[in-house]
Design a protein around this motif. Sequence first.
Motif, PDB file in Angstrom:
ATOM      1  N   ARG A 172      15.282  -1.415 -59.573  1.00  0.00           N
ATOM      2  CA  ARG A 172      14.941  -0.396 -58.471  1.00  0.00           C
ATOM      3  C   ARG A 172      16.227   0.107 -57.761  1.00  0.00           C
ATOM      4  O   ARG A 172      17.201  -0.615 -57.841  1.00  0.00           O
ATOM      5  CB  ARG A 172      14.106  -0.995 -57.410  1.00  0.00           C
ATOM      6  N   ALA A 173      16.030   1.418 -57.663  1.00  0.00           N
ATOM      7  CA  ALA A 173      17.250   2.097 -57.116  1.00  0.00           C
ATOM      8  C   ALA A 173      16.809   2.886 -55.843  1.00  0.00           C
ATOM      9  O   ALA A 173      15.927   3.769 -55.958  1.00  0.00           O
ATOM     10  CB  ALA A 173      18.090   2.902 -57.925  1.00  0.00           C
ATOM     11  N   VAL A 174      17.599   2.897 -54.815  1.00  0.00           N
ATOM     12  CA  VAL A 174      17.149   3.614 -53.573  1.00  0.00           C
ATOM     13  C   VAL A 174      18.219   4.544 -52.922  1.00  0.00           C
ATOM     14  O   VAL A 174      19.420   3.916 -52.850  1.00  0.00           O
ATOM     15  CB  VAL A 174      16.493   2.766 -52.308  1.00  0.00           C
ATOM     16  N   SER A 175      18.219   5.827 -52.803  1.00  0.00           N
ATOM     17  CA  SER A 175      19.324   6.698 -51.929  1.00  0.00           C
ATOM     18  C   SER A 175      18.892   6.380 -50.448  1.00  0.00           C
ATOM     19  O   SER A 175      18.171   7.157 -49.836  1.00  0.00           O
ATOM     20  CB  SER A 175      18.780   8.098 -52.444  1.00  0.00           C
ATOM     21  N   VAL A 176      19.604   5.279 -49.981  1.00  0.00           N
ATOM     22  CA  VAL A 176      19.198   4.731 -48.830  1.00  0.00           C
ATOM     23  C   VAL A 176      19.663   5.792 -47.459  1.00  0.00           C
ATOM     24  O   VAL A 176      18.911   5.618 -46.563  1.00  0.00           O
ATOM     25  CB  VAL A 176      19.938   3.461 -48.525  1.00  0.00           C
TER      26      VAL A 176
END
Length: 291
Positions: A172-176
Amino acid sequence: MQRLPSWINRHLAALRALLVLTVITGVIYPLVATGVAQAVFHDGANGSIVHDKAGKDVGSALLGQRFTDADGNPVRTYFQSRPSAAGDGYDPTSTAASNLGPEDVLDVLPVPGAKDDEGNPDTGRQSLLTQVCARSKAVGELEGVSGARPYCTPDGVGAVLKVFPATGAPTRAVSVNQACPATPFITTYQGVKVECGKPGDDHAAGRTVTVRGTATAVVPPDAVTASGSGLDPDISPAYAALQAPRVARERGLGLDKVRALIERNTTGRGLGFMGEPAVNVLSLNLALDRL
């Protein structure tokens, strides 16, 4: 004649020393120091006050100030100062830096409908990276140049991912720093689709990844970072040169004339080798008004 007790003599000696030192350090020394300062450094000793063409005091050459309207928007006919973290900006009673370092890259996204401890709407918190990105974008729009920077997204926030799990292959990867429904600045990371950031989500368990883009910064560093005091009166010649076309256009002046004013208001390195050349913004703007 009867001598005074020794303890009285000691107190009298202490009193004489107090009076003598008070006169020397509290009267003579301040008068001498003030006299020398007034004779040799008269302008600086009186605050380096700057006057407009009508002779009115408009500021100090040692303290920066903002050139914005009532809504905080830049006045386009003036050169703009660098950002300031002193109070609401250039407040001499709140001189300070932001105290944020290069590792400060994660924003706290505002939660819609939430309120802070004082009952005000939640505004979140911008990281230093996002502050730099937002300022660069704003300067680029004002000056008609690219405000892009290597670690910034096109919408002006820090290009930072939180990747899960913290070790091993990502799932999972999130552009926080990009709140939903924003489109993430990259589509995938190591084969995993990148999500937008959801306000209120806890991403602490993830691995922080700053993503360096291919952009080349056009906006100078002093246009996007505040000084240590928050009161810096100067900008770099590079930042002044970037603003020159806008000021010339807004005032109907020749660009060469504006550049000549910049040159006349640029000071060199101290003693020829300390620091960098600088342009005093207040003096430059007053020179424009005197034309």
